[in-house]
Design a protein around this motif. Structure first.
Motif, PDB file in Angstrom:
ATOM      1  N   ARG A 117     -22.538 -10.067  -3.373  1.00  0.00           N
ATOM      2  CA  ARG A 117     -23.074 -11.270  -4.021  1.00  0.00           C
ATOM      3  C   ARG A 117     -22.191 -11.684  -5.189  1.00  0.00           C
ATOM      4  O   ARG A 117     -21.931 -12.868  -5.401  1.00  0.00           O
ATOM      5  CB  ARG A 117     -24.505 -11.003  -4.530  1.00  0.00           C
ATOM      6  N   ASP A 120     -19.205 -13.393  -3.982  1.00  0.00           N
ATOM      7  CA  ASP A 120     -19.559 -14.762  -3.554  1.00  0.00           C
ATOM      8  C   ASP A 120     -19.659 -15.697  -4.754  1.00  0.00           C
ATOM      9  O   ASP A 120     -19.196 -16.837  -4.709  1.00  0.00           O
ATOM     10  CB  ASP A 120     -20.914 -14.784  -2.834  1.00  0.00           C
ATOM     11  N   VAL A 121     -20.283 -15.188  -5.830  1.00  0.00           N
ATOM     12  CA  VAL A 121     -20.446 -16.022  -7.035  1.00  0.00           C
ATOM     13  C   VAL A 121     -19.070 -16.350  -7.619  1.00  0.00           C
ATOM     14  O   VAL A 121     -18.795 -17.498  -7.982  1.00  0.00           O
ATOM     15  CB  VAL A 121     -21.332 -15.312  -8.089  1.00  0.00           C
ATOM     16  N   ARG A 124     -17.417 -18.964  -5.528  1.00  0.00           N
ATOM     17  CA  ARG A 124     -18.003 -20.297  -5.737  1.00  0.00           C
ATOM     18  C   ARG A 124     -17.620 -20.863  -7.102  1.00  0.00           C
ATOM     19  O   ARG A 124     -17.391 -22.056  -7.253  1.00  0.00           O
ATOM     20  CB  ARG A 124     -19.531 -20.207  -5.600  1.00  0.00           C
ATOM     21  N   LEU A 149     -26.649 -20.296 -12.967  1.00  0.00           N
ATOM     22  CA  LEU A 149     -26.837 -20.476 -11.516  1.00  0.00           C
ATOM     23  C   LEU A 149     -26.305 -19.256 -10.764  1.00  0.00           C
ATOM     24  O   LEU A 149     -26.942 -18.761  -9.824  1.00  0.00           O
ATOM     25  CB  LEU A 149     -26.106 -21.736 -11.029  1.00  0.00           C
ATOM     26  N   GLY A 150     -25.140 -18.751 -11.216  1.00  0.00           N
ATOM     27  CA  GLY A 150     -24.553 -17.565 -10.580  1.00  0.00           C
ATOM     28  C   GLY A 150     -25.491 -16.375 -10.680  1.00  0.00           C
ATOM     29  O   GLY A 150     -25.683 -15.633  -9.711  1.00  0.00           O
ATOM     30  N   LEU A 153     -28.082 -16.696  -8.177  1.00  0.00           N
ATOM     31  CA  LEU A 153     -27.577 -16.438  -6.815  1.00  0.00           C
ATOM     32  C   LEU A 153     -27.479 -14.942  -6.523  1.00  0.00           C
ATOM     33  O   LEU A 153     -27.517 -14.517  -5.372  1.00  0.00           O
ATOM     34  CB  LEU A 153     -26.205 -17.093  -6.614  1.00  0.00           C
ATOM     35  N   GLY A 156     -29.991 -13.532  -4.342  1.00  0.00           N
ATOM     36  CA  GLY A 156     -30.036 -13.951  -2.939  1.00  0.00           C
ATOM     37  C   GLY A 156     -31.217 -14.878  -2.690  1.00  0.00           C
ATOM     38  O   GLY A 156     -32.052 -14.604  -1.827  1.00  0.00           O
ATOM     39  N   LEU A 160     -34.621 -21.926  -4.874  1.00  0.00           N
ATOM     40  CA  LEU A 160     -34.243 -21.937  -6.295  1.00  0.00           C
ATOM     41  C   LEU A 160     -35.145 -22.922  -7.024  1.00  0.00           C
ATOM     42  O   LEU A 160     -35.319 -24.063  -6.579  1.00  0.00           O
ATOM     43  CB  LEU A 160     -32.804 -22.418  -6.456  1.00  0.00           C
ATOM     44  N   LEU A 184     -25.052 -26.021  -3.222  1.00  0.00           N
ATOM     45  CA  LEU A 184     -25.890 -24.836  -2.991  1.00  0.00           C
ATOM     46  C   LEU A 184     -26.901 -25.127  -1.892  1.00  0.00           C
ATOM     47  O   LEU A 184     -27.178 -24.300  -1.026  1.00  0.00           O
ATOM     48  CB  LEU A 184     -26.629 -24.434  -4.277  1.00  0.00           C
ATOM     49  N   THR A 189     -29.611 -23.110   0.606  1.00  0.00           N
ATOM     50  CA  THR A 189     -30.685 -22.779  -0.332  1.00  0.00           C
ATOM     51  C   THR A 189     -31.613 -23.981  -0.528  1.00  0.00           C
ATOM     52  O   THR A 189     -31.143 -25.081  -0.784  1.00  0.00           O
ATOM     53  CB  THR A 189     -30.095 -22.372  -1.703  1.00  0.00           C
TER      54      THR A 189
END
Ligand code: ATP
Length: 238
Positions: A117, A120-121, A124, A149-150, A153, A156, A160, A184, A189
């Motif tokens: 994760r 991934d953050v 992004r 926001l990260g 995330l 998971g 949101l 997102l 999401t």
């Protein structure tokens, strides 16, 4: 119609004797951005807090994926995938960007998933990767919003709950933040978005609810509300 992933039914919430929500019904279809609009004190923040369990619904029910989550504690609700990004970002001073992100993964037990994760953050939001060892509180407003926001995330999220993500940002960053929210959403999401910038919110949302004094005053497709003269007059400053 697709079964809603999140369903708020006849919810009433109080702060002591003050009633903030007076029987709210909201349905969030999977994959959508749903905007929650309304003037100051209308109950927007309370709606998000009630869904995430920070404020208890005294009346009514909240279902996520068909399961009643009304009485679950906030961390259980987050673990199920309903993740709240509160107004004001709440970046912890004295902790690095990376440590702030790690705080977001307390609901994730598997270290491999946490690492994935975080990667991934960073992919992004490359700026967060570049600044990963810096104190999170030293980031600019826009970068702090990315960090908030990260961090969300890292849980998971399937849904949101975003409270005023563009608050306090310069106009260019407001547009950028809305673009991130849209991305997102496009990545899968579902989003419930409280936003003061009604024009931009209606541009990216599929559907919107307008709250007034703790009640749903109006609702409809975002494109239709954006053209509704009374909404435009009341909330778009036209
Ligand atoms: P804003 O855009 O100003 O954030 P909002 O639509 O998010 O407004 P809420 O913050 O949900 O509105 O507030 C709804 C009502 O509940 C208001 O009347 C507010 O004064 C009241 N309220 C909110 N938080 C508290 C609190 N902690 N204690 C007492 N009353 C509160």
């Amino acid at each position: 119609m697709t079964e809603p992933v999140l369903r708020v039914e006849q919810v009433e919430s109080f702060y002591g004797k003050i009633q903030a929500l007076r029987g709210i019904d909201i349905e969030v279809a999977p994959g959508q951005i749903i905007a929650v609009l309304g003037s100051n004190g209308a109950g927007k923040t309370t709606t998000l807090k009630t869904i995430s369990g920070l404020v208890r619904a005294q009346v009514g029910r909240i279902h996520f994926d068909g399961e009643d989550i009304t009485r679950l504690p906030p961390h259980e609700i987050a673990r199920k995938g309903v993740v709240h990004v509160p107004e004001g970002r709440h970046i912890l001073k004295g902790l690095s960007v990376q440590e702030n992100l790690e705080l977001g993964s307390f609901t994730v037990r598997d270290p491999a998933v946490r690492r994935e994760r975080m990667a991934d953050v960073f992919e992004r939001f490359p700026i967060l990767s570049e600044r990963r060892h810096q104190d999170g509180s030293l980031l600019s407003g826009g970068e702090q919003q990315m960090l908030a926001l990260g961090r969300a995330l890292m849980h998971g999220p399937r849904v949101l709950l975003l409270d005023e993500p563009s608050m306090g940002l310069a106009p260019k960053l407001v547009t950028q933040t809305m673009r991130i929210v849209k991305q997102l959403n496009e990545a899968g999401t579902t989003i419930l978005l409280v936003e003061q910038n009604v024009r931009l919110a209606l541009k990216i949302a599929h559907y919107a609810y307008v709250l007034e004094n703790g009640e749903i005053h109006n609702q409809g497709k975002a494109s239709a509300l954006a053209e509704d003269e009374s909404i435009v007059q009341a909330y778009l400053g036209a």
